[in-house]
Design an enzyme around this catalytic site. Structure first.
Site, PDB file in Angstrom:
ATOM      1  N   LYS A  33     -34.023 -62.583 -13.963  1.00  0.00           N
ATOM      2  CA  LYS A  33     -34.968 -61.665 -13.322  1.00  0.00           C
ATOM      3  C   LYS A  33     -36.034 -62.481 -12.608  1.00  0.00           C
ATOM      4  O   LYS A  33     -37.116 -62.710 -13.140  1.00  0.00           O
ATOM      5  CB  LYS A  33     -35.587 -60.737 -14.359  1.00  0.00           C
ATOM      6  N   LYS A 118     -40.308 -55.970 -11.233  1.00  0.00           N
ATOM      7  CA  LYS A 118     -41.024 -55.393 -12.380  1.00  0.00           C
ATOM      8  C   LYS A 118     -41.949 -56.437 -13.018  1.00  0.00           C
ATOM      9  O   LYS A 118     -42.924 -56.101 -13.678  1.00  0.00           O
ATOM     10  CB  LYS A 118     -40.058 -54.791 -13.392  1.00  0.00           C
ATOM     11  N   ARG A 182     -43.370 -60.832 -21.787  1.00  0.00           N
ATOM     12  CA  ARG A 182     -44.180 -62.063 -21.804  1.00  0.00           C
ATOM     13  C   ARG A 182     -45.189 -62.100 -20.669  1.00  0.00           C
ATOM     14  O   ARG A 182     -46.289 -62.642 -20.815  1.00  0.00           O
ATOM     15  CB  ARG A 182     -43.247 -63.274 -21.724  1.00  0.00           C
ATOM     16  N   ASN A 183     -44.805 -61.550 -19.503  1.00  0.00           N
ATOM     17  CA  ASN A 183     -45.702 -61.614 -18.345  1.00  0.00           C
ATOM     18  C   ASN A 183     -46.957 -60.784 -18.598  1.00  0.00           C
ATOM     19  O   ASN A 183     -48.075 -61.187 -18.290  1.00  0.00           O
ATOM     20  CB  ASN A 183     -44.960 -61.125 -17.086  1.00  0.00           C
ATOM     21  N   LYS A 211     -40.616 -69.463 -19.956  1.00  0.00           N
ATOM     22  CA  LYS A 211     -41.372 -69.577 -18.703  1.00  0.00           C
ATOM     23  C   LYS A 211     -41.821 -68.192 -18.252  1.00  0.00           C
ATOM     24  O   LYS A 211     -41.087 -67.213 -18.435  1.00  0.00           O
ATOM     25  CB  LYS A 211     -40.475 -70.166 -17.602  1.00  0.00           C
ATOM     26  N   GLN A 213     -42.030 -65.279 -15.800  1.00  0.00           N
ATOM     27  CA  GLN A 213     -41.023 -64.935 -14.805  1.00  0.00           C
ATOM     28  C   GLN A 213     -41.663 -64.481 -13.504  1.00  0.00           C
ATOM     29  O   GLN A 213     -41.194 -63.593 -12.821  1.00  0.00           O
ATOM     30  CB  GLN A 213     -40.052 -63.902 -15.382  1.00  0.00           C
TER      31      GLN A 213
END
Ligand SMILES: NC(=O)c1ccc[n+]([C@@H]2O[C@H](COP(=O)([O-])OP(=O)(O)OC[C@H]3O[C@@H](n4cnc5c(N)ncnc54)[C@H](O)[C@@H]3O)[C@@H](O)[C@H]2O)c1
Ligand SMILES: O=P(O)(O)OC[C@H](O)CO
Length: 249
Positions: A33, A118, A182-183, A211, A213
């Site tokens: 993604k 998203k 996570r973002n 990481k 995204q």
């Protein structure tokens, strides 16, 4: 059948190491993604894989927090495919389990862009959480975000189907990402710290090697501001926030 599932930051090197080693009739699927952002414009990861390896590439996207799938809690996902329905059915068969329901949709670009964009909405949702702006504002961000995702998708690919936004890859992934991703988590911490700690620092501290995204380099941030003006404007403290992010990146 080749399954690609790494943070998008690594796809370049992975493809380079595979060039010349993959059969021309191999089929790929990307669960990534993200997006390659180049000077000449954004490039889908599936397109990048296809071009680098000379093979067809489908995508699998959806509301799929890995930790919940690992616990075998029910979720659904969307396979985005091009022209070959048979291949799509093979991917569906491969991924389907009693707790993982997979639906094929003939719209690679729409499905993949949903999974990518998203992440931008999740950053905005994290800011809302970090600034304690409340659930109504967060719902507004999700609605604005989804609407602008659709506009942006259609700007890039007029073939993108409206129905794709009602599949798991669309509205469902925006919701799960804006609550459990996570973002969102790192953006919340960024806002709580008043922008004094960078995304890079927070990513390293909070994500245990995962990481973010989304790319926080200035060029990508500028792209984000350019393509999502309404979404970012919807955060009423935006001017202060923009300054903090730009300074940070
Ligand atoms: N984690 C989730 O909940 C989830 C859910 C759905 C989709 N995705 C998507 O799947 C992709 C990967 O997910 P992730 O970020 O959670 O994965 P991850 O952080 O768990 O890493 C996945 C793989 O990347 C490999 N990797 C690490 N560093 C590498 C390097 N330098 N070069 C090559 N490979 C390296 C790891 O060994 C691992 O096998 C992302 O695009 C993400 O958006 C993740
Ligand atoms: O941790 P995030 O924000 O990348 O979300 C994980 C998955 O994409 C949710 O579907």
């Amino acid at each position: 059948m080749l399954v690609f599932v790494t943070p998008h930051q690594f796809i370049d090197n992975i493809c380079k190491s595979l060039v010349g080693k993959v059969r021309s009739d191999a089929e790929a699927i990307s669960l990534i993604k993200g997006m390659e952002v180049k000077i000449e414009g954004p490039c889908l990861i599936s397109t990048y894989i296809s071009e680098q390896l000379g093979i067809n590439c489908s995508v699998l996207m959806g509301a799929n927090l890995a930790s919940e799938i690992a616990e075998e809690k029910f979720s659904e996902a969307t396979v985005g495919y091009g022209n070959n329905r048979e291949i799509a059915e093979q991917w569906v068969q491969l991924f389907t389990t009693p707790y993982f329901m997979v639906t094929p949709v003939q719209d690679v670009e729409g499905v993949e862009l949903c999974g990518t964009l998203k992440n931008v909405v999740a950053i905005a949702a994290g800011f809302v959480d970090g600034l304690d702006m409340g659930n109504n504002t967060k719902a507004a961000i999700i609605r604005f975000g989804l609407r602008e995702m659709r506009e942006f998708c259609k700007l890039l690919f007029s073939s993108v189907k409206d129905d794709s936004f009602f599949e798991s890859c669309g509205v469902a992934d925006v919701i799960t990402t804006c609550f459990g991703g996570r973002n969102r988590k790192v953006a919340e911490a960024f806002a709580k710290n008043g922008g004094k700690r960078s995304f890079y620092e927070l990513e390293a501290e909070m994500l245990q090697g995962q990481k973010l995204q989304i790319n926080t380099f200035p060029s990508s941030f500028q792209l984000m501001v350019n393509v999502f003006p309404g979404l970012l404007m919807a955060i009423h403290t935006s001017s202060r926030l923009f300054q903090l992010i730009e300074r940070d990146s």
